[in-house]
Design an enzyme around this catalytic site. Sequence first.
Site, PDB file in Angstrom:
ATOM      1  N   LYS A 171       0.845  -1.180   0.000  1.00  0.00           N
ATOM      2  CA  LYS A 171       0.000   0.000   0.000  1.00  0.00           C
ATOM      3  C   LYS A 171       0.889   1.241   0.000  1.00  0.00           C
ATOM      4  CE  LYS A 171      -1.481   1.765   3.868  1.00  0.00           C
ATOM      5  NZ  LYS A 171      -0.859   2.347   5.084  1.00  0.00           N
ATOM      6  N   ASP A 200      -2.807  -5.809   2.350  1.00  0.00           N
ATOM      7  CA  ASP A 200      -3.260  -4.981   3.462  1.00  0.00           C
ATOM      8  C   ASP A 200      -2.864  -5.783   4.687  1.00  0.00           C
ATOM      9  OD1 ASP A 200      -4.712  -3.981   5.666  1.00  0.00           O
ATOM     10  OD2 ASP A 200      -6.076  -2.970   4.299  1.00  0.00           O
ATOM     11  N   HIS A 201      -1.836  -5.342   5.386  1.00  0.00           N
ATOM     12  CA  HIS A 201      -1.250  -6.260   6.379  1.00  0.00           C
ATOM     13  C   HIS A 201      -2.195  -6.555   7.545  1.00  0.00           C
ATOM     14  CE1 HIS A 201      -0.049  -2.625   8.646  1.00  0.00           C
ATOM     15  NE2 HIS A 201       0.116  -3.413   9.679  1.00  0.00           N
ATOM     16  N   LYS A 205      -3.201 -10.321  10.301  1.00  0.00           N
ATOM     17  CA  LYS A 205      -3.135 -10.387  11.771  1.00  0.00           C
ATOM     18  C   LYS A 205      -4.005 -11.546  12.254  1.00  0.00           C
ATOM     19  CE  LYS A 205      -2.211  -5.469  12.449  1.00  0.00           C
ATOM     20  NZ  LYS A 205      -0.992  -5.294  13.215  1.00  0.00           N
ATOM     21  N   GLU A 239      -3.242   4.759  17.789  1.00  0.00           N
ATOM     22  CA  GLU A 239      -1.791   4.611  17.924  1.00  0.00           C
ATOM     23  C   GLU A 239      -1.263   5.712  18.830  1.00  0.00           C
ATOM     24  OE1 GLU A 239       0.287   3.133  14.062  1.00  0.00           O
ATOM     25  OE2 GLU A 239      -1.164   4.660  13.481  1.00  0.00           O
ATOM     26  N   ASP A 258      -4.198   6.696   5.045  1.00  0.00           N
ATOM     27  CA  ASP A 258      -3.162   5.812   5.584  1.00  0.00           C
ATOM     28  C   ASP A 258      -3.761   4.607   6.308  1.00  0.00           C
ATOM     29  OD1 ASP A 258      -0.393   5.259   6.166  1.00  0.00           O
ATOM     30  OD2 ASP A 258      -0.766   5.887   8.239  1.00  0.00           O
ATOM     31  N   HIS A 263      -7.052  -0.376   6.235  1.00  0.00           N
ATOM     32  CA  HIS A 263      -7.138  -1.257   7.402  1.00  0.00           C
ATOM     33  C   HIS A 263      -8.522  -1.212   8.066  1.00  0.00           C
ATOM     34  CE1 HIS A 263      -2.970  -1.355   6.645  1.00  0.00           C
ATOM     35  NE2 HIS A 263      -2.570  -0.406   7.461  1.00  0.00           N
ATOM     36  N   LYS A 363      -3.407   9.160  15.470  1.00  0.00           N
ATOM     37  CA  LYS A 363      -2.012   9.096  15.953  1.00  0.00           C
ATOM     38  C   LYS A 363      -1.945   9.916  17.229  1.00  0.00           C
ATOM     39  CE  LYS A 363       0.016   7.477  11.975  1.00  0.00           C
ATOM     40  NZ  LYS A 363       0.675   6.181  11.949  1.00  0.00           N
TER      41      LYS A 363
END
Length: 516
Positions: A171, A200-201, A205, A239, A258, A263, A363
Amino acid sequence: MTNPFRQGSDDSLQVEPCVLVIFGATGDLTHRKLVPALYNLGVDGLLPANFSLVGFARRDQSDEKFRSGLKEGVSKFSRRKPLDEGIWNEFAEHSFFVSSSFDDADGYERLKSKLDEMDQAAGVRCNRVFYLATAPSFFDTIARCLQQAGLLDEDSQGTGAGRKARLIVEKPFGHNLESAKELNTALLQSAAEHQIFRIDHYLGKETVQNLLVFRFSNGIFEPIWNHKYIDHVEISVCESIGVGGRAGYFDTSGIMRDIVQNHAFQLLCLVAMEPPVAFEADAVRDEKAKVLRSIRRIPLDQVKNDVVRARYQTGSVDGERVQGYLAEDGVNPDSTTETYVAMELSLDNWRWAGVPFYVRAGKRLPKRVTEISVHFKNVPHLLFKGENVQSLRPNILSFQIQPDEGISFKISSKPPGPKVRVQQVNMDFSYGTSFGVDAPEAYERLLLDGMRGDATLFTRNDEIEEAWDLLENVFAAWNPDTGHAPPVFGYEAGSWGPAAADELLLKRIPQGWRRL
Ligand code: BG6
């Protein structure tokens, strides 16, 4: 040749001989995520027979230098420490470097000769997986050069016998709907759809995959998984880190592009999708694409009501004083980029009509936590009237994606004593306690699946385009040139975001956001 990496591994995960070529092999992603993931696959005996790695990047360096850089990354970032020297040495012996710019045909010819040589030495025609871990502006060029060098040629169309060639694309996949379409058209000129794996990591998971197992392997939840019993759903990707050294990229992106577009929307799809006909790539992706299609597009003049954007200001996180976003190195002083987003979404379909989905991502929030919570409707009639009635709360089922992977269910219960009182307690499943092992990193699963050619946990192009499409009006409304774009609120670093995000929820949910 026997494969030292495969001892004791599960045969259902057998992978055909394969060479992985990483473009952008001297970058951060390679050192922090990709190579540590490959090393851990090696430790688990899951790497394919005749596995080799080739790094392709502009820097001029020897195989030795490349290997020592990778070793440093693995020692630092592998989930397993200390490094097993035996496994590492075996891995390093099969790692090579090709130095070239990404648009130099000669570099690709050298790569081809290297790969052919490796096949000859191994005595097999290895599959080839090309991982694009570069800046997105190179994706198209690299795919084209690979195709021109004949490196994307396959012996048959993906499913048959013979050599396969695949492209794994990192991405961001585009910047908006138009650029995503352009990128897709460009990639499809060089490779066929079955060869393209868009990563898309979050889908790699463990707890994200467990969401599917939870929903579709436990008979008791599916009958109540709908608007009749569910009041609302919250998805939070929080995060504590700021933008750090990535300000240059982040300032052109923002948290919506992002995190949310990929995600968070993928998490939403897994909660909301219909049962697929099979756990197979296209069946799963068909259902996810349908969810994205069913999300109501927010009208332009409604964006200010349904979407809140904000950026962090000076504050403290983990007891440390941190600067505001605009003071970060590499951020344009006139930036309107958001580091926090909260939004309300509605799904226009039979199952979810009238159930709001709230998504937030940010963030510099107080801690790193990703969670999906499903809030059930309250009981139809309150039996236990009395002084503690206010504390009667609906059931909440929450999926903790990270950091403490698990599932918990909040239920009402009576504390001991002569009075009938009602108090909420948790029924918990914790990954660590139940299975006694650390969950593997997302990239381990995704690299393995990419090498096996299983696209179930990769996003298909229609999903990506739908996800961009549903943000088109948001970006249009946010465009500063309109002169009436909604404000970018401020929030103190280390807080849970701006008051406007709380108000967004309070319009319909009196208890506000779930406390994390
Ligand atoms: C990446 C984003 O895709 O995901 C980063 O670009 C973000 O900004 C990261 O920090 C979060 O991933 P994880 O796995 O740490 O939750």
